[in-house]
Write a protein that holds these residues in place. Structure first.
Motif: not given
Length: 447
Positions: A177, A310, A184, A180-181, A314, A188, A317-318
């Motif tokens: 996570r 993206v 992202s 991924g953040a 989103l 973005i 990824s988690k």
């Protein structure tokens, strides 16, 4: 340390290969994850753990950096071509950046271990900012090449320090996570940036580089002031963390797969995409009478690629914290490789845009899982500067080799052969992971 150091702490026989472990994890990564806390795959465990505040600051800085990078990405190849050089010479501008990242990656790893992550991160951002301001007014092709090379030094400083910081601060249950953040935020910014960059061309070719330099200064200020407490705490005490050594990581088949896939991803995503794709989009469809001018098509193609990234990051990824790192990397490399290989035969602009969207989605599966896999190998709370910098060096080697070889192929055989070779390289990266074990520790059945 025979058997990879970490394994000896768990009481297992030194010298065993990582794939012989009962859980199938890499050498040492499983021991670290299991000692660190709850099962990474237990139902709902990752949802209860928030992303640490200091990592949110780094994610915010990444977003600012990415917007600036996205602004110049579609413009730089066209900017270099203004000096009347060949496709290979244009590619060299991208490769020079990667070459100096590669050359200074070991230095960045040692500086990160000596000074701490945040000081090296800020220094790196300021070096790149200075190089961008100089690039805006480069009088010759040779000086442009020099300024881009200097930027590569700063880039490897902030990239390696950021990855090391993420690996150290990320709770093992939410590494996917966190990765991924962070990804992202970059992606973005890379969606917005190319569109803004294309629009800024009406103000002159210098403006996008000036704006990127300013964005990097802002990002440096964010990290310097908002992570001040963390920086002072690190300075006030000696770093007693156990170091994850490169020799230890190399014994892991999964780490070797990370390096192989990193080389392929560097070749395609950071090399070809930033050098040949803008040139191809601007030249192959010139005079086609499409909705937008061919020079602006380059920005749209890169933005759509980032948009696919993206969306994929989103959504998926988690899930790498439950499914593992290996499946999304393999699938993503296969998808991105096939789509990239077809770029050169796209008959219409909308086909190129569609291929870019799907290729971006495939790449979005790869990057967060790769970062999480490196964090698994390093282990929570350990200093992994050399392990991370070696990965960065390998990725940079791909970003150097890809554009140079592709530019040579374009000059003699055309874009179709160059993109086709890039697709094959990515499939090789998928093959390396198909033969590697999973790095995510599983102590309980997944949902």
């Amino acid at each position: 340390m025979s058997g990879g150091g970490l394994r000896s702490r768990t009481g297992e026989t030194p010298g065993e290969e990582p794939e012989d472990s009962p859980d199938g994890g890499p050498d040492g990564a499983s021991a670290t994850s299991s000692e660190a806390g709850p099962d990474a795959t237990a139902a709902g465990s990752s949802a209860r753990i928030p992303i640490p505040p200091e990592l949110k600051v780094l994610i915010l800085a990444a977003f600012v950096v990415a917007i600036g990078f996205g602004i110049v990405a579609p413009i730089l190849p066209q900017y270099a071509s203004r000096f009347g050089v060949s496709a290979m010479a244009v590619s060299a501008v991208v490769s020079a950046f990667g070459l100096f990242r590669l050359t200074f990656a070991p230095v960045s790893g040692r500086l990160t271990q000596k000074l701490g992550e945040t000081p090296v991160y800020v220094i790196g951002l300021l070096i790149v900012a200075a190089s961008m301001l100089a690039t805006a007014y480069a009088p010759t092709y040779e000086t442009l090449l020099l300024f881009r090379a200097v930027g590569g030094i700063g880039s490897t400083f902030f990239t390696v320090s950021a990855m090391t910081y993420l690996a150290r601060k990320s709770p093992p249950q939410i590494r996917g996570r966190v990765s991924g953040a962070y990804a992202s935020a970059f992606l973005i910014g890379n969606v917005v940036g190319p569109l803004v960059g294309s629009a800024l061309l009406v103000f002159g070719p210098h403006v996008p580089f000036l704006i990127y330099g300013a964005a990097l200064v802002v990002a440096a200020m964010i990290v310097f002031f908002m992570l001040r407490r963390s920086r002072l705490e690190d300075r006030g005490r000696a770093d007693t963390r156990e170091k994850a050594t490169l020799s230890e990581a190399w014994r892991s088949t999964s780490y070797r797969a990370v390096l192989t896939a990193g080389f392929a991803n560097g070749w395609a995503t950071f090399g070809m995409r930033n050098s040949m794709v803008p040139l191809f989009a601007a030249s192959a469809f010139a005079g086609a009478g499409w909705l937008i001018d061919s020079s602006q098509l380059a920005g749209v193609v890169l933005a759509v690629f980032a948009g696919g990234n993206v969306a994929s990051v989103l959504f998926f990824s988690k899930r790498s914290d439950r499914w593992g790192r290996r499946p999304p990397i393999i699938v993503g490399m296969l998808v991105a490789g096939v789509m990239t290989g077809l770029y050169g035969v796209a008959p219409e602009p909308w086909v190129l845009i569609l291929l870019s969207l799907i290729a971006g989605a495939g790449t979005g599966l790869v990057n967060p899982s790769q970062q999480a896999a490196i964090a698994d190998v390093v282990g929570e709370g350990r200093n992994g500067g050399s392990v991370v910098s070696t990965f960065q060096m390998t990725q940079d080697l791909g970003s150097i080799t890809g554009p140079l070889l592709a530019g040579l192929i374009v000059d003699h055989l055309g874009y179709g052969w160059a993109f086709g070779l890039t697709g094959v390289v990515m499939l090789i990266g998928a093959g390396a992971w198909s033969a590697a074990p999973e790095t995510l520790r599983r102590t309980a059945p997944a949902d």
